[in-house]
Design an enzyme around this catalytic site. Sequence first.
Site, PDB file in Angstrom:
ATOM      1  N   TYR A 147       0.933  -1.136   0.010  1.00 25.79           N
ATOM      2  CA  TYR A 147      -0.083   0.083   0.051  1.00 25.79           C
ATOM      3  C   TYR A 147       1.036   1.241   0.157  1.00 25.79           C
ATOM      4  O   TYR A 147       0.433   2.125  -0.844  1.00 25.79           O
ATOM      5  CB  TYR A 147      -0.905  -0.079   1.366  1.00 25.79           C
ATOM      6  CG  TYR A 147      -1.663   1.183   1.493  1.00 25.79           C
ATOM      7  CD1 TYR A 147      -2.849   1.230   0.878  1.00 25.79           C
ATOM      8  CD2 TYR A 147      -1.663   2.268   2.282  1.00 25.79           C
ATOM      9  CE1 TYR A 147      -3.871   2.391   0.791  1.00 25.79           C
ATOM     10  CE2 TYR A 147      -2.369   3.240   2.543  1.00 25.79           C
ATOM     11  CZ  TYR A 147      -3.620   3.373   1.609  1.00 25.79           C
ATOM     12  OH  TYR A 147      -4.413   4.404   1.792  1.00 25.79           O
ATOM     13  N   LYS A 198       1.102   4.286  -2.824  1.00 29.40           N
ATOM     14  CA  LYS A 198       0.637   5.743  -2.635  1.00 29.40           C
ATOM     15  C   LYS A 198       2.152   6.701  -2.723  1.00 29.40           C
ATOM     16  O   LYS A 198       1.866   7.748  -3.163  1.00 29.40           O
ATOM     17  CB  LYS A 198       0.337   5.671  -1.033  1.00 29.40           C
ATOM     18  CG  LYS A 198      -1.055   5.224  -0.842  1.00 29.40           C
ATOM     19  CD  LYS A 198      -2.135   5.844  -1.798  1.00 29.40           C
ATOM     20  CE  LYS A 198      -3.463   5.154  -1.410  1.00 29.40           C
ATOM     21  NZ  LYS A 198      -4.446   5.712  -2.306  1.00 29.40           N
TER      22      LYS A 198
HETATM   23  P1  NAI Z   1     -13.147   2.839   1.352  1.00 29.76           P
HETATM   24  O1  NAI Z   1     -12.691   1.632   1.397  1.00 29.76           O
HETATM   25  O2  NAI Z   1     -14.457   3.273   2.318  1.00 29.76           O
HETATM   26  O3  NAI Z   1     -13.685   3.431  -0.072  1.00 29.76           O
HETATM   27  C1  NAI Z   1     -12.872   2.971  -1.078  1.00 29.76           C
HETATM   28  C2  NAI Z   1     -13.637   3.104  -2.462  1.00 29.76           C
HETATM   29  O4  NAI Z   1     -13.048   2.724  -3.569  1.00 29.76           O
HETATM   30  C3  NAI Z   1     -15.104   2.246  -2.399  1.00 29.76           C
HETATM   31  O5  NAI Z   1     -15.906   3.145  -3.050  1.00 29.76           O
HETATM   32  C4  NAI Z   1     -14.788   1.293  -3.452  1.00 29.76           C
HETATM   33  O6  NAI Z   1     -15.822   0.550  -4.205  1.00 29.76           O
HETATM   34  C5  NAI Z   1     -13.715   1.724  -4.488  1.00 29.76           C
HETATM   35  N1  NAI Z   1     -12.907   1.100  -5.329  1.00 29.76           N
HETATM   36  C6  NAI Z   1     -11.942   0.053  -4.877  1.00 29.76           C
HETATM   37  N2  NAI Z   1     -11.232  -0.599  -5.657  1.00 29.76           N
HETATM   38  C7  NAI Z   1     -12.050  -0.103  -6.921  1.00 29.76           C
HETATM   39  C8  NAI Z   1     -11.741  -0.250  -8.203  1.00 29.76           C
HETATM   40  N3  NAI Z   1     -10.692  -1.302  -8.659  1.00 29.76           N
HETATM   41  N4  NAI Z   1     -12.335   0.498  -9.230  1.00 29.76           N
HETATM   42  C9  NAI Z   1     -13.290   1.327  -8.845  1.00 29.76           C
HETATM   43  N5  NAI Z   1     -13.519   1.530  -7.432  1.00 29.76           N
HETATM   44  C10 NAI Z   1     -12.963   0.989  -6.609  1.00 29.76           C
HETATM   45  O7  NAI Z   1     -11.642   3.585   1.483  1.00 29.76           O
HETATM   46  P2  NAI Z   1     -11.538   5.141   2.065  1.00 29.76           P
HETATM   47  O8  NAI Z   1     -11.229   5.210   3.417  1.00 29.76           O
HETATM   48  O9  NAI Z   1     -12.936   6.176   1.643  1.00 29.76           O
HETATM   49  O10 NAI Z   1     -10.459   5.560   1.176  1.00 29.76           O
HETATM   50  C11 NAI Z   1     -10.434   6.479  -0.068  1.00 29.76           C
HETATM   51  C12 NAI Z   1      -9.206   6.603  -0.664  1.00 29.76           C
HETATM   52  O11 NAI Z   1      -8.331   7.338   0.385  1.00 29.76           O
HETATM   53  C13 NAI Z   1      -8.333   5.575  -0.747  1.00 29.76           C
HETATM   54  O12 NAI Z   1      -7.390   5.744  -2.035  1.00 29.76           O
HETATM   55  C14 NAI Z   1      -7.398   5.419   0.392  1.00 29.76           C
HETATM   56  O13 NAI Z   1      -6.187   4.671   0.164  1.00 29.76           O
HETATM   57  C15 NAI Z   1      -7.143   6.827   0.883  1.00 29.76           C
HETATM   58  N6  NAI Z   1      -6.867   7.053   2.016  1.00 29.76           N
HETATM   59  C16 NAI Z   1      -7.697   6.573   3.221  1.00 29.76           C
HETATM   60  C17 NAI Z   1      -7.141   6.874   4.569  1.00 29.76           C
HETATM   61  C18 NAI Z   1      -8.045   6.246   5.801  1.00 29.76           C
HETATM   62  O14 NAI Z   1      -7.672   6.531   6.964  1.00 29.76           O
HETATM   63  N7  NAI Z   1      -9.421   5.814   5.535  1.00 29.76           N
HETATM   64  C19 NAI Z   1      -5.854   7.326   4.558  1.00 29.76           C
HETATM   65  C20 NAI Z   1      -5.146   7.876   3.667  1.00 29.76           C
HETATM   66  C21 NAI Z   1      -5.679   7.523   2.483  1.00 29.76           C
END
Ligand code: NAI
Length: 246
Positions: free
Chosen positions: A152, A156
């Site tokens: 991961y 990133k």
């Molecule tokens: P989440 O797991 O709640 O949502 C992820 C979203 O991406 C979902 O809508 C899922 O359906 C979609 N997704 C996953 N694989 C996909 C694909 N192959 N094609 C299309 N859509 C796809 O995650 P969250 O927490 O909302 O994270 C959003 C972004 O923020 C991610 O890139 C994550 O790495 C990043 N992030 C999150 C953090 C956290 O603490 N929650 C911290 C730092 C970064």
Amino acid sequence: MTELDGQVAIVSGASRGIGEAIARSLSEAGCSVACVARDAARAAAVADTLESEGRGYACDVSDPAACADLVAAVDGELGPVDILVNNAGITRDNVLVRLKDEDWQTVMDTNLRGAFNTTRAVARGMMKRRAGRIINIASVVGLTGNRGQANYAASKAGLVGFSKSVALELASRGVLVNVVAPGFIETDMTSDLPEEARVALFERIPLGRLGRPEDVAGVVRFLAGPAAAYMTGQVLVVDGGMVMNG
Ligand code: NAI
């Protein structure tokens, strides 16, 4: 009249969490928003409840052909894409020696290759129109590293290098590319953290709370808008002060 009236935005991973908050925020700012998720019904469920025009699109961002089709469909139905937010992301955590090839590859394919696929698909149109904003959602662990997240963190960190390179290539055409690196945000991705780990985390966060999806969405809205017109190739950390470099 709001600052992004009449603009068209694509937000990947918009069915929940940070992506949903970004879609809502850009919609409040006046954008027509294409909400992208792998599941059409989930994407539509968010799109149908937005303040401005919204449409749900099913697309797996790791599939280059699907991303090209997505951009063509959005162009035809909502209009040319002004703003792209690469937010879709996944984790497959494990310590290095237990990390399977598949864990490495699926994380790279979604988090890094996915951003490449969609960015390449919107780039020509933005260059021709001499305007565009591309905002990539990375993570502080891409800057610091994290035990159990080599795949991961690499994806990133890769996103940061990718964004800076594309920012250099597209600057002369008026297309701005920036990165938001969130810290610990409360979403489904982070929901299974044990209470002890949660308490330990609070102690590392100077602002004394975990982040909310809206904390990230507000910064994305800023980067998409007129106030950020002189910024490109930057990484904005949104982490309550957890990581301070320099
Ligand atoms: P989440 O797991 O709640 O949502 C992820 C979203 O991406 C979902 O809508 C899922 O359906 C979609 N997704 C996953 N694989 C996909 C694909 N192959 N094609 C299309 N859509 C796809 O995650 P969250 O927490 O909302 O994270 C959003 C972004 O923020 C991610 O890139 C994550 O790495 C990043 N992030 C999150 C953090 C956290 O603490 N929650 C911290 C730092 C970064």
